[in-house]
Design a protein around this motif. Structure first.
Motif, PDB file in Angstrom:
ATOM      1  N   HIS A 173       0.818  -1.219   0.000  1.00 23.17           N
ATOM      2  CA  HIS A 173       0.000   0.000   0.000  1.00 23.17           C
ATOM      3  C   HIS A 173       0.848   1.264   0.000  1.00 23.17           C
ATOM      4  O   HIS A 173       0.338   2.359   0.205  1.00 23.17           O
ATOM      5  N   HIS A 174       2.147   1.111  -0.256  1.00 17.94           N
ATOM      6  CA  HIS A 174       3.042   2.262  -0.365  1.00 17.94           C
ATOM      7  C   HIS A 174       3.056   2.789  -1.800  1.00 17.94           C
ATOM      8  O   HIS A 174       2.964   2.033  -2.756  1.00 17.94           O
ATOM      9  N   LYS A 175       3.212   4.101  -1.921  1.00 22.33           N
ATOM     10  CA  LYS A 175       3.434   4.723  -3.231  1.00 22.33           C
ATOM     11  C   LYS A 175       4.924   4.591  -3.574  1.00 22.33           C
ATOM     12  O   LYS A 175       5.757   4.485  -2.673  1.00 22.33           O
ATOM     13  N   PRO A 176       5.266   4.671  -4.861  1.00 20.08           N
ATOM     14  CA  PRO A 176       6.681   4.529  -5.248  1.00 20.08           C
ATOM     15  C   PRO A 176       7.639   5.451  -4.485  1.00 20.08           C
ATOM     16  O   PRO A 176       8.724   5.006  -4.117  1.00 20.08           O
ATOM     17  N   THR A 177       7.239   6.715  -4.198  1.00 16.39           N
ATOM     18  CA  THR A 177       8.156   7.622  -3.494  1.00 16.39           C
ATOM     19  C   THR A 177       8.420   7.181  -2.059  1.00 16.39           C
ATOM     20  O   THR A 177       9.364   7.658  -1.440  1.00 16.39           O
ATOM     21  N   GLU A 178       7.581   6.302  -1.538  1.00 16.48           N
ATOM     22  CA  GLU A 178       7.782   5.805  -0.171  1.00 16.48           C
ATOM     23  C   GLU A 178       8.626   4.536  -0.153  1.00 16.48           C
ATOM     24  O   GLU A 178       8.802   3.923   0.900  1.00 16.48           O
ATOM     25  N   LEU A 179       9.118   4.138  -1.318  1.00 16.41           N
ATOM     26  CA  LEU A 179       9.894   2.904  -1.418  1.00 16.41           C
ATOM     27  C   LEU A 179      11.333   3.213  -1.832  1.00 16.41           C
ATOM     28  O   LEU A 179      11.590   4.194  -2.535  1.00 16.41           O
ATOM     29  N   SER A 180      12.258   2.364  -1.407  1.00 12.81           N
ATOM     30  CA  SER A 180      13.643   2.493  -1.865  1.00 12.81           C
ATOM     31  C   SER A 180      13.711   2.087  -3.343  1.00 12.81           C
ATOM     32  O   SER A 180      12.785   1.479  -3.884  1.00 12.81           O
ATOM     33  N   GLY A 181      14.827   2.414  -3.989  1.00 13.39           N
ATOM     34  CA  GLY A 181      15.013   2.035  -5.389  1.00 13.39           C
ATOM     35  C   GLY A 181      14.874   0.540  -5.599  1.00 13.39           C
ATOM     36  O   GLY A 181      14.235   0.083  -6.548  1.00 13.39           O
ATOM     37  N   GLY A 182      15.477  -0.225  -4.692  1.00 12.97           N
ATOM     38  CA  GLY A 182      15.405  -1.687  -4.817  1.00 12.97           C
ATOM     39  C   GLY A 182      13.977  -2.187  -4.712  1.00 12.97           C
ATOM     40  O   GLY A 182      13.562  -3.087  -5.446  1.00 12.97           O
TER      41      GLY A 182
END
Ligand code: ADP
Ligand code: ADP
Length: 232
Positions: free
Chosen positions: A136-145
């Motif tokens: 349920h995270h948006k891409p900006t809330e995730l690390s590159g990996g």
């Protein structure tokens, strides 16, 4: 069984003085369930070959097959359908939609194709890629990996004939890169997914079953069961 095949494929860009022959009669087979890395110097035709195989670009001569489909004979509409239903893509830049959650990004190709997600299969992919607590995270809330693993799950969940990956670890540090590569390896070993990956990185190539080497638009060498030091 062959998942994809290029037969005597020629690709020419431009005309006259500016003409570049990017592919000089390339013939290559990609067996179902095989993980192939494509390597070669910059400008050797790696991206062009992958784009022709994936129906992203036209060939000037020769034939491309993906599964039972003769890609060379397809109309624009047929190519759109091929890209939507038969192939998955993983890009260097992840290419996730920023307004959607991880889960929505992963399911997007299925919803565009008006296909029902198989929930059990979705769960299996999510657990394999290790994204259960990030859905349920948006891409900006995730690390590159993590973003690249979302892109991997998006490709695999549609059960494509072939996943094409263009420098999938090019924007990642080695630890995040190895997570992505391990996932690609597992999708081959556990789910018999066919993968074609362009890479500059000998470590990335060592995860493949086979390496094709391109130079000046031709396949010049082939290696099976690569290890990083042999690829170098
Ligand atoms: P690689 O992926 O191995 O770096 P490419 O497939 O990108 O190689 O390029 C192969 C050759 O085709 C290069 O000489 C490149 O400059 C040329 N090329 C690629 N795309 C285009 C294009 N859209 N227009 C003109 N020339 C191109
Ligand atoms: P992983 O090894 O799982 O890819 P990292 O060690 O890079 O994760 O990051 C640890 C945590 O920090 C991640 O769970 C992620 O939620 C968060 N994080 C990392 N990078 C970013 C970033 N650029 N923006 C927001 N959150 C991030």
């Amino acid at each position: 069984k062959t998942a994809a095949r290029a037969t005597d494929v020629w690709k020419v860009y431009g005309t006259g003085e500016a003409q570049v022959i990017a592919l000089h009669g390339v013939t290559a087979e990609f067996a179902a369930g095989q993980f192939t890395a494509i390597m070669g110097p910059s400008g050797s035709g790696k991206s062009t070959l992958m784009h022709c195989l994936a129906g992203l670009d036209f060939t000037n001569r020769g034939e491309i097959h993906v599964g039972d489909t003769n890609v060379t004979g397809l109309s624009d509409r047929g190519l759109t359908k091929l890209r939507r239903d038969k192939v998955g893509f993983i890009f260097q830049q992840f290419n996730l939609l920023p307004t959607l959650t991880a889960e929505e990004n992963i399911l997007l190709p299925l919803s565009i194709g008006k296909r029902k997600p198989d929930r059990a299969w979705f769960d299996q992919v999510i657990d394999t890629v290790g994204l259960r607590d990030r859905l349920h995270h948006k891409p900006t809330e995730l690390s590159g990996g993590q973003q690249q693993r979302v892109a991997c799950a998006r490709a695999l969940v549609q059960r494509p004939e072939v996943i094409f990956a263009d420098e999938p670890t090019g924007n990642l540090d080695s630890r995040a890169g190895s997570e992505v590569l391990k996932f690609l390896r597992r999708s081959v070993d556990e789910f018999q997914q066919t993968i074609v990956m362009v890479t500059h990185d000998p470590v990335a190539a060592s995860y493949a079953d086979r390496v094709l080497f391109l130079a000046d638009g031709q396949v010049v060498d082939e290696m099976f069961d690569p290890t990083a030091d042999r690829v170098l």
